[in-house]
Design an enzyme around this catalytic site. Sequence first.
Site, mmCIF file in Angstrom:
data_model
loop_
_atom_site.group_PDB
_atom_site.id
_atom_site.type_symbol
_atom_site.label_atom_id
_atom_site.label_comp_id
_atom_site.label_asym_id
_atom_site.label_seq_id
_atom_site.Cartn_x
_atom_site.Cartn_y
_atom_site.Cartn_z
ATOM 1 C CG HIS A 60 8.169 -36.456 -5.652
ATOM 2 N ND1 HIS A 60 8.928 -37.555 -6.011
ATOM 3 C CD2 HIS A 60 6.903 -36.701 -6.121
ATOM 4 C CE1 HIS A 60 8.167 -38.409 -6.688
ATOM 5 N NE2 HIS A 60 6.944 -37.921 -6.746
ATOM 6 C CG HIS A 62 3.519 -37.323 -5.727
ATOM 7 N ND1 HIS A 62 3.879 -37.106 -7.026
ATOM 8 C CD2 HIS A 62 2.588 -36.373 -5.420
ATOM 9 C CE1 HIS A 62 3.200 -36.057 -7.500
ATOM 10 N NE2 HIS A 62 2.422 -35.595 -6.547
ATOM 11 C CG ASP A 64 4.604 -43.028 -5.795
ATOM 12 O OD1 ASP A 64 4.378 -41.864 -5.436
ATOM 13 O OD2 ASP A 64 5.012 -43.315 -6.943
ATOM 14 C CG HIS A 65 8.369 -41.261 -4.668
ATOM 15 N ND1 HIS A 65 9.422 -41.653 -5.461
ATOM 16 C CD2 HIS A 65 7.269 -41.233 -5.474
ATOM 17 C CE1 HIS A 65 8.984 -41.822 -6.702
ATOM 18 N NE2 HIS A 65 7.687 -41.583 -6.735
ATOM 19 C CG ASP A 208 7.852 -39.866 -9.723
ATOM 20 O OD1 ASP A 208 8.695 -40.742 -9.546
ATOM 21 O OD2 ASP A 208 6.719 -39.925 -9.214
HETATM 22 ZN ZN LIG Z 1 6.117 -41.817 -8.144
HETATM 23 ZN ZN LIG Z 2 5.322 -38.361 -8.176
#
Ligand SMILES: [Zn+2]
Ligand SMILES: [Zn+2]
Length: 299
Positions: A60, A62, A64-65, A208
């Site tokens: 996804h 976000h 951090d990914h 996540d």
């Molecule tokens: Zn995450």
């Molecule tokens: Zn996330």
Amino acid sequence: MKVVFLGTSSMVPTKERNPSTVFLEFEGEGILFDCGEGTQRQMNIAKIKRTRVTRVLISHWHGDHVGGLLGLIQTISSKDKDSTLFIYGPKGTKNHISHLLKSIIFDKGVTLKIMELVPKKIETFLEEDKFIIQCAPMNHRAPCIGYSFIEKDRRKLNLSYLRKMKIPDGAHLKELQKGKDGAYNGKKISVESATKIIKGRKLTFITDSIRNKNCIELADKSNLFICESTYEAALQDKAEIYMHMTSVDAAKIAKNANVEKLVLTHFSQRYKEVQSMVKEAKTEFSNVVAAKDFMKIEM
Ligand SMILES: [Zn+2]
Ligand SMILES: [Zn+2]
């Protein structure tokens, strides 16, 4: 089949952990599951050449990914202009990547083949000679996808049978390996007797999401199940608000999906040590470890 954890934290990098990224090496393929900020440097340290990446599977969008994706594209562009990088991700991936590419000045050499996945249930979206990759919708605060890499079963020659039947090495064995009956000196060689099936290995990556029925189906009988474990069970309420899992959630999926081994990852930075999470996961599923950056698993 080799798996290297390049990032195991959630949200932000810590001194010990980079954001979420896993690298899978399989017969000439280099597959990144997510590409968190700092992934290139992690690859340097792990001695993985950036040009070895053939595919990126994005869970996804976000930060951090995906925070490391642009830098990786730039590096591959400068090093190997004729290469093709396949990028898969949820709805919106093409748009996000086009914005990323516009945000800096560089000569894009690499050809990007981008595929948006909008699965309603488990779907096989890629089939190659030796493996398939499946995806399933997850349940998070952004469109999110879980992935399974599944090696196809293969046939191995049953050497003791071939010796017993006095069948020598040669081109007549090729058909057997393709799963067809063969022939030698006019006599039929039955594929069932002359070969055995070696079960392909399976890796599932889920982060996540909150726990949902697709997790169990996607992870079904995985040899390796990599799952987010953002919080301890005591913070179940928080996990639900932010649409994440606890270590116990991950372990329940592992148990219900009959996986072989569970690796917990994507830990909140509030935890300096995560062995307590492993311990509580063990109340549901025994073969569990906590990921750390640069951990390697041979499958
Ligand atoms: Zn995450
Ligand atoms: Zn996330």
